[in-house]
Design a protein around this motif. Structure first.
Motif, PDB file in Angstrom:
ATOM      1  N   LEU A   1      37.575   0.698   8.855  1.00  0.00           N
ATOM      2  CA  LEU A   1      36.612   0.734   7.758  1.00  0.00           C
ATOM      3  C   LEU A   1      37.317   1.026   6.434  1.00  0.00           C
ATOM      4  N   GLN A   2      36.718   0.520   5.360  1.00  0.00           N
ATOM      5  CA  GLN A   2      37.265   0.726   4.020  1.00  0.00           C
ATOM      6  C   GLN A   2      36.124   1.157   3.107  1.00  0.00           C
ATOM      7  N   LEU A   3      36.373   2.169   2.284  1.00  0.00           N
ATOM      8  CA  LEU A   3      35.347   2.616   1.344  1.00  0.00           C
ATOM      9  C   LEU A   3      35.073   1.535   0.310  1.00  0.00           C
ATOM     10  N   LEU A   4      33.786   1.178   0.182  1.00  0.00           N
ATOM     11  CA  LEU A   4      33.366   0.130  -0.751  1.00  0.00           C
ATOM     12  C   LEU A   4      32.934   0.745  -2.081  1.00  0.00           C
ATOM     13  N   LEU A   5      32.120   1.797  -1.998  1.00  0.00           N
ATOM     14  CA  LEU A   5      31.684   2.517  -3.184  1.00  0.00           C
ATOM     15  C   LEU A   5      31.064   3.840  -2.775  1.00  0.00           C
ATOM     16  N   LYS A   6      30.864   4.726  -3.788  1.00  0.00           N
ATOM     17  CA  LYS A   6      30.284   6.032  -3.491  1.00  0.00           C
ATOM     18  C   LYS A   6      29.419   6.502  -4.643  1.00  0.00           C
ATOM     19  N   TYR A   7      28.352   7.197  -4.297  1.00  0.00           N
ATOM     20  CA  TYR A   7      27.483   7.852  -5.258  1.00  0.00           C
ATOM     21  C   TYR A   7      27.643   9.352  -5.068  1.00  0.00           C
ATOM     22  N   THR A   8      27.935  10.048  -6.181  1.00  0.00           N
ATOM     23  CA  THR A   8      28.142  11.503  -6.087  1.00  0.00           C
ATOM     24  C   THR A   8      27.414  12.201  -7.223  1.00  0.00           C
ATOM     25  N   SER A   9      26.178  11.786  -7.483  1.00  0.00           N
ATOM     26  CA  SER A   9      25.252  12.406  -8.443  1.00  0.00           C
ATOM     27  C   SER A   9      25.655  12.217  -9.895  1.00  0.00           C
ATOM     28  N   ALA A  10      26.417  11.197 -10.187  1.00  0.00           N
ATOM     29  CA  ALA A  10      26.684  10.845 -11.583  1.00  0.00           C
ATOM     30  C   ALA A  10      25.736   9.677 -11.922  1.00  0.00           C
ATOM     31  N   ALA A  11      26.260   8.551 -12.324  1.00  0.00           N
ATOM     32  CA  ALA A  11      25.427   7.394 -12.628  1.00  0.00           C
ATOM     33  C   ALA A  11      24.738   6.895 -11.369  1.00  0.00           C
ATOM     34  N   THR A  12      23.472   6.508 -11.495  1.00  0.00           N
ATOM     35  CA  THR A  12      22.728   6.050 -10.315  1.00  0.00           C
ATOM     36  C   THR A  12      23.099   4.631  -9.897  1.00  0.00           C
ATOM     37  N   LEU A  13      23.648   3.837 -10.818  1.00  0.00           N
ATOM     38  CA  LEU A  13      24.135   2.506 -10.466  1.00  0.00           C
ATOM     39  C   LEU A  13      25.644   2.602 -10.302  1.00  0.00           C
ATOM     40  N   VAL A  14      26.096   2.303  -9.112  1.00  0.00           N
ATOM     41  CA  VAL A  14      27.497   2.491  -8.772  1.00  0.00           C
ATOM     42  C   VAL A  14      28.139   1.138  -8.501  1.00  0.00           C
ATOM     43  N   LYS A  15      29.264   0.907  -9.121  1.00  0.00           N
ATOM     44  CA  LYS A  15      29.995  -0.338  -8.879  1.00  0.00           C
ATOM     45  C   LYS A  15      31.158  -0.068  -7.929  1.00  0.00           C
ATOM     46  N   GLY A  16      31.378  -1.015  -7.026  1.00  0.00           N
ATOM     47  CA  GLY A  16      32.452  -0.859  -6.059  1.00  0.00           C
ATOM     48  C   GLY A  16      33.428  -2.011  -6.121  1.00  0.00           C
ATOM     49  N   ILE A  17      34.180  -2.132  -5.062  1.00  0.00           N
ATOM     50  CA  ILE A  17      35.177  -3.195  -5.008  1.00  0.00           C
ATOM     51  C   ILE A  17      34.524  -4.517  -4.620  1.00  0.00           C
ATOM     52  N   ASN A  18      35.208  -5.600  -4.901  1.00  0.00           N
ATOM     53  CA  ASN A  18      34.790  -6.949  -4.500  1.00  0.00           C
ATOM     54  C   ASN A  18      33.422  -7.355  -5.056  1.00  0.00           C
ATOM     55  N   GLY A  19      33.028  -6.817  -6.204  1.00  0.00           N
ATOM     56  CA  GLY A  19      31.801  -7.239  -6.861  1.00  0.00           C
ATOM     57  C   GLY A  19      30.520  -6.620  -6.323  1.00  0.00           C
ATOM     58  N   PHE A  20      30.622  -5.689  -5.400  1.00  0.00           N
ATOM     59  CA  PHE A  20      29.438  -5.026  -4.857  1.00  0.00           C
ATOM     60  C   PHE A  20      28.986  -3.887  -5.766  1.00  0.00           C
ATOM     61  N   GLU A  21      27.695  -3.615  -5.733  1.00  0.00           N
ATOM     62  CA  GLU A  21      27.164  -2.450  -6.405  1.00  0.00           C
ATOM     63  C   GLU A  21      25.970  -1.914  -5.624  1.00  0.00           C
ATOM     64  N   ALA A  22      25.631  -0.653  -5.878  1.00  0.00           N
ATOM     65  CA  ALA A  22      24.500  -0.025  -5.197  1.00  0.00           C
ATOM     66  C   ALA A  22      23.780   0.870  -6.181  1.00  0.00           C
ATOM     67  N   GLU A  23      22.473   0.974  -6.002  1.00  0.00           N
ATOM     68  CA  GLU A  23      21.665   1.797  -6.882  1.00  0.00           C
ATOM     69  C   GLU A  23      21.008   2.915  -6.092  1.00  0.00           C
ATOM     70  N   PHE A  24      21.225   4.136  -6.533  1.00  0.00           N
ATOM     71  CA  PHE A  24      20.603   5.306  -5.917  1.00  0.00           C
ATOM     72  C   PHE A  24      19.212   5.476  -6.512  1.00  0.00           C
ATOM     73  N   LYS A  25      18.177   5.446  -5.670  1.00  0.00           N
ATOM     74  CA  LYS A  25      16.799   5.635  -6.124  1.00  0.00           C
ATOM     75  C   LYS A  25      16.203   6.809  -5.360  1.00  0.00           C
ATOM     76  N   LYS A  26      16.140   7.933  -6.039  1.00  0.00           N
ATOM     77  CA  LYS A  26      15.658   9.150  -5.375  1.00  0.00           C
ATOM     78  C   LYS A  26      14.193   9.014  -4.980  1.00  0.00           C
ATOM     79  N   SER A  27      13.391   8.382  -5.833  1.00  0.00           N
ATOM     80  CA  SER A  27      11.956   8.267  -5.559  1.00  0.00           C
ATOM     81  C   SER A  27      11.690   7.433  -4.307  1.00  0.00           C
TER      82      SER A  27
END
Lengths: 115, 113
Positions: free
Chosen positions: B44-70
């Motif tokens: 496995l390889q880490l793609l991206l991580k959210y650690t309570s900074a920006a809710t939209l996180v950009k990772g490698i290879n053009g992937f991104e993820a959005e943290f939505k608490k609600s």
């Protein structure tokens, strides 16, 4: 830069046999882990180590043992192999605690079949 | 207890179309969250991580993820799939206590030419 190296890549064991999966890392990481991966189940932590001489159980330690005599090496021992231990085993390392940064470095895995 | 649920075990997309991999988490607090990728016969390889900074996180290879608490979600997206994106993807959350992680069951992505 080799990263995390696991051997062997494949192994077939008979029930009751024993073996050791080898793991070595060259990144000077204090934290090392052994996981097993079963289809559809994600990864489960078997054992981990926070430094040479220190090991602790993970979620599924039964049937396994580990040792950490050096920073580089973290072998996993299977005693009295059982069919339930058929799995893919991954060794990983991290610079800091895995739950803080999530940044684990994985080996390519060892596929074990117990017949 | 912290847990993650990956809502799709398999996703099939055509090359050049968007990819959406869904992950919902359960946590008593706002956790860190991670996405890992596993290519065939690799670790496995880490793609991206959210650690309570920006809710939209950009990772490698053009992937991104959005943290939505609600919505307690951390979905992974990519605008345009490439053949090399064919892999298994894992959503991961730290456990409440100790140096441990909880892995989701994985989503296998197939990219059709």
């Amino acid at each position: 830069n080799a990263g995390v190296t696991q051997t062997p890549k494949f192994r077939i064991l008979k029930i009751g046999q024993s073996m050791t999966l080898q793991c070595a890392q060259d990144m000077n990481h204090n934290y090392m882990y052994w996981y097993r991966q079963d289809p559809g189940m994600g990864l489960k932590l078997i054992y981990y180590s926070v430094g040479a001489g220190i090991t602790d159980k993970g979620e599924v330690p039964n049937g396994y043992n580990v040792s950490r005599s050096t920073t580089e090496d973290f072998p996993l021992r299977l005693e009295l192999a059982a069919p339930s231990q058929t799995s893919v085993y991954f060794c990983a390392s991290s610079r800091t605690r895995q739950d803080l940064t999530g940044e684990l470095f994985f080996g390519e895995g060892s596929r074990l079949t117990v017949l | 207890a912290q847990s993650v649920t990956q809502l799709d075990s398999h996703v099939s997309v055509s090359e050049g179309t968007p990819v959406l991999l869904r992950c919902n988490y359960s946590s008593s607090y706002s956790p860190s969250l991670f996405w890992y990728v596993q290519h065939p016969n690799k670790g496995l390889q880490l793609l991206l991580k959210y650690t309570s900074a920006a809710t939209l996180v950009k990772g490698i290879n053009g992937f991104e993820a959005e943290f939505k608490k609600s919505e307690t979600s951390f979905h992974l997206t990519k605008p345009s799939a490439h053949m090399s994106d064919a892999a298994e993807y894992f959503c991961v959350v730290p456990k409440a206590a100790g140096n441990k992680l909880t892995f989701g069951g994985g989503t296998r992505v197939l990219v059709k030419p």
